[in-house]
Design a protein around this motif. Structure first.
Motif, PDB file in Angstrom:
ATOM      1  N   GLN A 128       2.910   5.281  -4.882  1.00 56.08           N
ATOM      2  CA  GLN A 128       1.975   4.447  -4.100  1.00 56.08           C
ATOM      3  C   GLN A 128       2.344   2.966  -4.251  1.00 56.08           C
ATOM      4  OE1 GLN A 128       0.154   7.009  -6.285  1.00 56.08           O
ATOM      5  NE2 GLN A 128       0.826   8.305  -4.615  1.00 56.08           N
ATOM      6  N   ARG A 143       0.868  11.133   9.019  1.00 61.24           N
ATOM      7  CA  ARG A 143      -0.026  10.222   9.768  1.00 61.24           C
ATOM      8  C   ARG A 143       0.729   8.959  10.174  1.00 61.24           C
ATOM      9  NH1 ARG A 143      -4.858   9.339   5.634  1.00 61.24           N
ATOM     10  NH2 ARG A 143      -3.133   9.450   4.179  1.00 61.24           N
ATOM     11  N   GLU A 149      -7.718   4.595   5.411  1.00 59.80           N
ATOM     12  CA  GLU A 149      -8.634   3.517   5.797  1.00 59.80           C
ATOM     13  C   GLU A 149      -8.630   2.380   4.789  1.00 59.80           C
ATOM     14  OE1 GLU A 149     -12.447   5.350   6.685  1.00 59.80           O
ATOM     15  OE2 GLU A 149     -11.287   6.997   7.568  1.00 59.80           O
ATOM     16  N   VAL A 206      -1.411   3.444   5.213  1.00 58.58           N
ATOM     17  CA  VAL A 206      -1.985   4.678   5.787  1.00 58.58           C
ATOM     18  C   VAL A 206      -3.352   4.893   5.167  1.00 58.58           C
ATOM     19  CG1 VAL A 206      -0.155   6.197   6.633  1.00 58.58           C
ATOM     20  CG2 VAL A 206      -0.495   5.978   4.196  1.00 58.58           C
ATOM     21  N   ILE A 242     -12.332   8.259   2.730  1.00 63.49           N
ATOM     22  CA  ILE A 242     -11.477   7.076   2.886  1.00 63.49           C
ATOM     23  C   ILE A 242     -10.119   7.397   3.511  1.00 63.49           C
ATOM     24  CG2 ILE A 242     -12.555   5.877   0.915  1.00 63.49           C
ATOM     25  CD1 ILE A 242      -9.591   6.437  -0.375  1.00 63.49           C
ATOM     26  N   GLY A 243      -9.907   8.652   3.891  1.00 67.42           N
ATOM     27  CA  GLY A 243      -8.597   9.017   4.460  1.00 67.42           C
ATOM     28  C   GLY A 243      -7.566   9.244   3.374  1.00 67.42           C
ATOM     29  N   ILE A 296      -5.954  14.857  -5.393  1.00 67.25           N
ATOM     30  CA  ILE A 296      -5.605  13.893  -6.452  1.00 67.25           C
ATOM     31  C   ILE A 296      -6.869  13.313  -7.124  1.00 67.25           C
ATOM     32  CG2 ILE A 296      -4.387  11.717  -6.941  1.00 67.25           C
ATOM     33  CD1 ILE A 296      -2.510  14.026  -5.972  1.00 67.25           C
ATOM     34  N   GLY A 297      -7.796  12.806  -6.315  1.00 60.47           N
ATOM     35  CA  GLY A 297      -9.019  12.195  -6.860  1.00 60.47           C
ATOM     36  C   GLY A 297      -9.805  13.169  -7.729  1.00 60.47           C
ATOM     37  N   VAL A 325      -8.675   3.146  -2.284  1.00 64.61           N
ATOM     38  CA  VAL A 325      -7.545   3.137  -3.218  1.00 64.61           C
ATOM     39  C   VAL A 325      -7.238   4.572  -3.625  1.00 64.61           C
ATOM     40  CG1 VAL A 325      -7.979   0.840  -4.172  1.00 64.61           C
ATOM     41  CG2 VAL A 325      -9.205   2.800  -5.119  1.00 64.61           C
ATOM     42  N   THR A 326      -6.161   4.746  -4.373  1.00 62.20           N
ATOM     43  CA  THR A 326      -5.901   6.054  -4.957  1.00 62.20           C
ATOM     44  C   THR A 326      -6.626   6.122  -6.303  1.00 62.20           C
ATOM     45  OG1 THR A 326      -4.187   7.706  -5.367  1.00 62.20           O
ATOM     46  CG2 THR A 326      -3.684   5.443  -6.080  1.00 62.20           C
ATOM     47  N   TRP A 361       0.831  -1.213   0.000  1.00 61.67           N
ATOM     48  CA  TRP A 361       0.000   0.000   0.000  1.00 61.67           C
ATOM     49  C   TRP A 361       0.860   1.257   0.000  1.00 61.67           C
ATOM     50  CZ3 TRP A 361      -2.326  -4.021   3.162  1.00 61.67           C
ATOM     51  CH2 TRP A 361      -3.572  -4.447   2.681  1.00 61.67           C
ATOM     52  N   GLY A 362       1.951   1.248  -0.738  1.00 59.68           N
ATOM     53  CA  GLY A 362       2.847   2.401  -0.745  1.00 59.68           C
ATOM     54  C   GLY A 362       3.813   2.337   0.426  1.00 59.68           C
ATOM     55  N   ASP A 363       4.747   3.273   0.442  1.00 59.10           N
ATOM     56  CA  ASP A 363       5.710   3.402   1.543  1.00 59.10           C
ATOM     57  C   ASP A 363       6.621   2.183   1.688  1.00 59.10           C
ATOM     58  OD1 ASP A 363       4.378   5.816   2.160  1.00 59.10           O
ATOM     59  OD2 ASP A 363       2.867   4.665   3.234  1.00 59.10           O
ATOM     60  N   LEU A 407      -5.517  14.266   0.976  1.00 59.60           N
ATOM     61  CA  LEU A 407      -6.146  15.603   0.889  1.00 59.60           C
ATOM     62  C   LEU A 407      -5.393  16.546  -0.046  1.00 59.60           C
ATOM     63  CD1 LEU A 407      -7.023  16.155   4.681  1.00 59.60           C
ATOM     64  CD2 LEU A 407      -8.450  15.121   2.908  1.00 59.60           C
TER      65      LEU A 407
HETATM   66  P1  IMP Z   1      -5.163   9.901  -2.446  1.00 62.20           P
HETATM   67  O1  IMP Z   1      -4.160   9.258  -3.327  1.00 62.20           O
HETATM   68  O2  IMP Z   1      -4.658  11.141  -1.757  1.00 62.20           O
HETATM   69  O3  IMP Z   1      -6.476  10.113  -3.134  1.00 62.20           O
HETATM   70  O4  IMP Z   1      -5.457   8.863  -1.245  1.00 62.20           O
HETATM   71  C1  IMP Z   1      -6.105   7.622  -1.472  1.00 62.20           C
HETATM   72  C2  IMP Z   1      -5.487   6.529  -0.593  1.00 62.20           C
HETATM   73  O5  IMP Z   1      -4.157   6.289  -1.021  1.00 62.20           O
HETATM   74  C3  IMP Z   1      -5.392   6.892   0.887  1.00 62.20           C
HETATM   75  O6  IMP Z   1      -5.568   5.710   1.647  1.00 62.20           O
HETATM   76  C4  IMP Z   1      -3.950   7.383   1.034  1.00 62.20           C
HETATM   77  O7  IMP Z   1      -3.468   7.226   2.347  1.00 62.20           O
HETATM   78  C5  IMP Z   1      -3.248   6.451   0.067  1.00 62.20           C
HETATM   79  N1  IMP Z   1      -2.013   7.016  -0.478  1.00 62.20           N
HETATM   80  C6  IMP Z   1      -1.869   7.936  -1.449  1.00 62.20           C
HETATM   81  N2  IMP Z   1      -0.585   8.178  -1.699  1.00 62.20           N
HETATM   82  C7  IMP Z   1       0.123   7.390  -0.885  1.00 62.20           C
HETATM   83  C8  IMP Z   1       1.523   7.149  -0.703  1.00 62.20           C
HETATM   84  O8  IMP Z   1       2.392   7.727  -1.369  1.00 62.20           O
HETATM   85  N3  IMP Z   1       1.859   6.232   0.250  1.00 62.20           N
HETATM   86  C9  IMP Z   1       0.922   5.551   0.963  1.00 62.20           C
HETATM   87  N4  IMP Z   1      -0.379   5.729   0.816  1.00 62.20           N
HETATM   88  C10 IMP Z   1      -0.787   6.638  -0.096  1.00 62.20           C
END
Ligand code: IMP
Length: 419
Positions: A223, A302, A274, A272, A125-126, A132-133, A237-238, A16-18, A129
């Motif tokens: 990600q 976080r 939900e 990171v 979904i956390g 991106i979406g 998801v992203t 899940w990234g990282d 912010l």
């Molecule tokens: P968004 O990409 O900001 O829309 O977030 C959607 C989901 O992807 C959330 O659960 C974020 O925590 C996760 N996410 C987005 N980018 C990363 C990343 O670089 N590392 C880990 N989680 C990410």
């Protein structure tokens, strides 16, 4: 350095990234002539630690620290002018000037401040912010702006004004929040674009040209595959495709020309935001992983959720992404455990089944020869590669470039490592 880099290589995160892609890509980039981002935006947080400093890159490819390496942002990346300018300034302060070696696709969707407002107003979904979406929503709805639109100021102002009217309607009437001021957003974009316009180009053609000239190209995923909009844990998801297949779509490079897909995988799992995480540990073991692994989000700060490695899911993702090899990171975080569970199957109600592998309880931090690892640590690595069917060619044992073990490119024949 003795990296196993081939000519056109995709590097993606397997969880899940990282996973530590920043470190691995920075290390591989010593052998590459270009690093290319193909999806995501400044939601990514790629951390690069050197002996002297720690840099976190969000939008700019992780080849930035290598002065000979070209940095490319492909059409699949949603681009915030603000974030890009801030990051270029941060790098300049660190004596890294990208003006001559940053290339940005004319077709990148523009991410506006109003996207961020919409993301904050609608997040369930956390997310990070960062907008991106909503930026990808506008792309798919064919109403979004592209970076190339900035080349025609009149056209840009008209199109931006229409889009911002639409955003403000949502912000005001649907989310009942304070609208943005269109003229201010437009002026900011025009001001910020000054430094960016000279960097715009037809990325697809530039990559083909470099390929013809035998340059080594490294495609940097952001990600991880479990956050993929189609193949991940939807809807948590992203908003982009994080799988290897998108490296072609997000850049315009030929799908037939890739010859290596590296999956970067942490020796355990974190997440990171939900969403489901079956191997999560809500106990002291999870806490040890969090503390020892310093598991705090690079973009949002976080705390990351922590748990064991899920080999069942990893094997599936190896297939979906044509993974040719795995680079395993943060092995040293597992040093203190007497036993290390790994998930090898699921029951019908989705409960994970574990096998307990023996821990080593010896410090592996900074080890850089495979044979200097304790037997149990080698057993852990070899169990994983047997289970998923692809070799683990590199093992990372710390933050800096030097904390790395390079195994023979075929570990089943790793004669060098056996000595
Ligand atoms: P968004 O990409 O900001 O829309 O977030 C959607 C989901 O992807 C959330 O659960 C974020 O925590 C996760 N996410 C987005 N980018 C990363 C990343 O670089 N590392 C880990 N989680 C990410």
């Amino acid at each position: 350095m003795n990296s196993p880099l081939l000519q056109n290589t995709i590097v993606i995160g397997m969880q899940w990234g990282d996973e530590g892609k920043g470190k691995i890509i920075d290390w591989l980039a010593q052998d590459a002539q270009a690093v290319i981002r193909f999806q995501g935006g400044h939601n990514a947080g790629h951390t690069i630690t050197t002996l002297r400093k720690k840099l976190i890159l969000h939008l700019i490819p992780s080849g930035a620290l290598n002065p000979e390496c070209q940095c490319v942002i492909g059409n699949g990346v949603v681009l915030s002018l603000q974030a890009l300018n801030t990051e270029m300034a941060m790098l300049k302060e660190n004596n890294i000037d990208l003006a001559e070696r940053l290339h940005i696709s004319l077709n990148c969707p523009l991410l506006l401040p109003s996207h961020e407002v919409l993301d904050k107003a609608s997040d369930s979904i956390g997310t990070t912010l960062r907008g991106i979406g909503p930026a990808y929503e506008d792309k798919v709805a064919r109403r979004g702006l592209r970076v190339g639109d900035l080349l025609d100021e009149k056209f840009f102002c008209q199109k931006a004004s229409d889009l911002l009217d639409y955003h403000n309607f949502l912000i005001n009437h649907y989310y009942h929040q304070k609208p943005v001021t269109p003229n201010r957003v437009i002026d900011t974009c025009l001001n910020l674009s000054e430094k960016i316009l000279p960097l715009l180009c037809d990325v697809a053609m530039r990559l083909h040209e470099w390929h013809t000239n035998k340059k080594r190209l490294l495609f940097e995923g952001a990600q991880g595959v479990l956050l993929d909009i189609d193949h991940g844990s939807y809807p948590f998801v992203t908003s982009s495709n994080t799988v290897a297949g998108n490296a072609a779509i997000g850049t315009g490079f030929s799908p037939l020309q890739f010859n290596q897909v590296i999956g970067v995988c942490k020796a355990y799992t974190t997440r990171v935001g939900e969403g489901p995480f079956p191997t999560e540990e809500h106990n002291t073991e999870g806490e040890i992983l969090r503390q020892k692994g310093e598991e705090v989000g690079a973009t949002t700060g976080r705390q990351r959720r922590c748990g064991w490695l899920d080999l069942f899911t990893l094997r599936r993702m190896v297939l979906i992404n044509s993974i040719t090899e795995i680079m395993l990171t943060k092995l040293d975080v597992l040093d203190s455990f007497a036993e290390i569970p790994v998930c090898i199957d699921y029951s019908a109600d989705k409960t994970p089944h574990y096998i307990n592998l023996p821990g080593w309880q010896i410090m592996t931090h900074a080890v850089n020869r495979y044979n200097d690892l304790p037997t149990q640590a080698r057993g852990y690595i070899e169990y994983i590669e047997d289970f998923i069917g692809v070799p683990i060619t590199v093992v990372s044992t710390g933050k800096i470039r030097e904390h790395i073990i390079v195994r023979h490119s075929d570990p089943y024949l790793a004669a060098e490592d056996q000595r």
